[in-house]
Design a protein around this motif. Structure first.
Motif, short mmCIF file in Angstrom:
data_model
loop_
_atom_site.label_atom_id
_atom_site.label_comp_id
_atom_site.label_asym_id
_atom_site.label_seq_id
_atom_site.Cartn_x
_atom_site.Cartn_y
_atom_site.Cartn_z
N LEU A 1 -17.33 -31.22 -93.88
CA LEU A 1 -17.59 -30.25 -92.84
C LEU A 1 -18.77 -29.36 -93.18
O LEU A 1 -19.57 -29.01 -92.33
N CYS A 2 -18.91 -29.01 -94.44
CA CYS A 2 -20.08 -28.24 -94.87
C CYS A 2 -21.34 -29.09 -94.72
O CYS A 2 -22.39 -28.61 -94.35
N TRP A 3 -21.21 -30.38 -95.03
CA TRP A 3 -22.35 -31.30 -94.95
C TRP A 3 -22.83 -31.41 -93.51
O TRP A 3 -24.01 -31.41 -93.23
N VAL A 4 -21.90 -31.48 -92.59
CA VAL A 4 -22.26 -31.61 -91.19
C VAL A 4 -22.96 -30.34 -90.72
O VAL A 4 -23.87 -30.39 -89.90
N GLY A 5 -22.59 -29.21 -91.26
CA GLY A 5 -23.24 -27.96 -90.88
C GLY A 5 -22.87 -27.58 -89.46
O GLY A 5 -21.77 -27.84 -88.99
N SER A 6 -23.79 -27.00 -88.77
CA SER A 6 -23.51 -26.45 -87.45
C SER A 6 -23.82 -27.43 -86.33
O SER A 6 -23.75 -27.08 -85.18
N GLY A 7 -24.19 -28.62 -86.66
CA GLY A 7 -24.66 -29.54 -85.64
C GLY A 7 -26.18 -29.48 -85.60
O GLY A 7 -26.79 -28.63 -86.22
N HIS A 8 -26.78 -30.39 -84.88
CA HIS A 8 -28.22 -30.48 -84.95
C HIS A 8 -28.86 -30.41 -83.57
O HIS A 8 -29.99 -30.82 -83.40
N ASP B 1 -9.86 -27.92 -81.11
CA ASP B 1 -10.81 -26.99 -80.49
C ASP B 1 -11.76 -26.30 -81.47
O ASP B 1 -12.43 -25.34 -81.11
N CYS B 2 -11.83 -26.78 -82.70
CA CYS B 2 -12.66 -26.11 -83.71
C CYS B 2 -14.11 -26.61 -83.71
O CYS B 2 -14.99 -25.97 -84.28
N GLY B 3 -14.35 -27.78 -83.12
CA GLY B 3 -15.69 -28.34 -83.11
C GLY B 3 -16.02 -29.21 -84.30
O GLY B 3 -17.13 -29.70 -84.43
N HIS B 4 -15.05 -29.41 -85.20
CA HIS B 4 -15.30 -30.23 -86.39
C HIS B 4 -14.68 -31.61 -86.31
O HIS B 4 -14.78 -32.38 -87.25
N SER B 5 -14.01 -31.93 -85.22
CA SER B 5 -13.48 -33.28 -84.99
C SER B 5 -14.48 -34.01 -84.10
O SER B 5 -15.02 -33.42 -83.17
N GLY B 6 -14.71 -35.27 -84.39
CA GLY B 6 -15.61 -36.04 -83.55
C GLY B 6 -16.07 -37.32 -84.19
O GLY B 6 -15.51 -37.76 -85.20
N ASP B 7 -17.10 -37.91 -83.62
CA ASP B 7 -17.65 -39.18 -84.09
C ASP B 7 -18.66 -38.94 -85.19
O ASP B 7 -19.71 -38.33 -84.95
N MET B 8 -18.34 -39.42 -86.38
CA MET B 8 -19.20 -39.25 -87.55
C MET B 8 -19.92 -40.56 -87.87
O MET B 8 -19.29 -41.61 -87.98
N ALA B 9 -21.23 -40.47 -88.01
CA ALA B 9 -22.03 -41.63 -88.40
C ALA B 9 -22.27 -41.53 -89.90
O ALA B 9 -22.62 -40.47 -90.42
N THR B 10 -22.08 -42.64 -90.60
CA THR B 10 -22.23 -42.68 -92.05
C THR B 10 -23.34 -43.65 -92.44
O THR B 10 -23.41 -44.77 -91.91
N THR C 1 -23.21 -37.53 -90.58
CA THR C 1 -23.54 -36.55 -89.55
C THR C 1 -22.66 -36.77 -88.34
O THR C 1 -22.26 -37.90 -88.04
N MET C 2 -22.35 -35.68 -87.64
CA MET C 2 -21.55 -35.79 -86.42
C MET C 2 -22.49 -36.08 -85.25
O MET C 2 -23.46 -35.37 -85.04
#
Length: 165
Positions: free
Chosen positions: A11-18, A57-66, A91-92
């Motif tokens: 989650l820290c790696w993903v950050g705030s989104g891009h 509803d936190c915004g940290h669940s979703g489709d992650m590309a690896t 990244t999300m």
């Protein structure tokens, strides 16, 4: 416990989104990563945080590309806290509500990839200071993708060989 630590780091790696950053953001480059990478795939990930908003509803669940890093073409660590060279980048692409977390052009390129595809993947590790509407300042890491371009095996081999020379 180990899974919780991995999820927290992710989650820290993903950050705030891009998605497009507000104009008032100040960014400090901590490290720059230009790589040849193999696309592993995109997977729906559910946040394992412990807030009242998690996981829906936190915004940290979703489709992650690896992506698995095959070779570094270039790397620069500008700040003490910049990320070291990595073996993987995650990244999300979009959250579980369908909200884009990447610019459309980047998301479209990732969504067109198949597992095993080779890419030239360039990302930054930035430290962002954002002035909020109420006058407060938020500070957080962000790892925006600068570019992602599909490569042939020959192109990937050439880049990896040149990087070692």
């Amino acid at each position: 416990m180990r899974l919780f630590v991995v999820i927290a780091v992710l989650l820290c790696w993903v950050g705030s989104g891009h998605a497009a950053a507000p104009p008032g953001d100040k960014r400090e480059l901590l490290s720059d990563h230009d790589t040849v990478a193999k696309f592993v795939g995109t997977k729906a990930v559910k946040c394992r945080g412990l807030t009242a908003l998690c996981p829906e509803d936190c915004g940290h669940s979703g489709d992650m590309a690896t992506f698995e890093v095959v070779a570094y073409v270039a790397y620069e660590k500008k700040g003490q806290y910049g990320d070291p060279k990595s073996k993987q980048f995650v990244t999300m692409v979009q959250d579980n509500k369908g909200n884009a977390k990447l610019p459309k052009a980047v998301a479209d390129k990732i969504n067109a990839l198949q597992a095993g595809d080779l890419v030239r993947l360039h990302w930054r590790h930035d430290y962002v200071s954002r002035t909020e509407a109420g006058g407060g300042v938020s500070k957080f890491p962000d790892r925006p993708i600068v570019s992602v371009e599909k490569l042939t095996q020959a192109e990937a081999d050439k880049l990896a060989k040149e990087a070692k020379e």
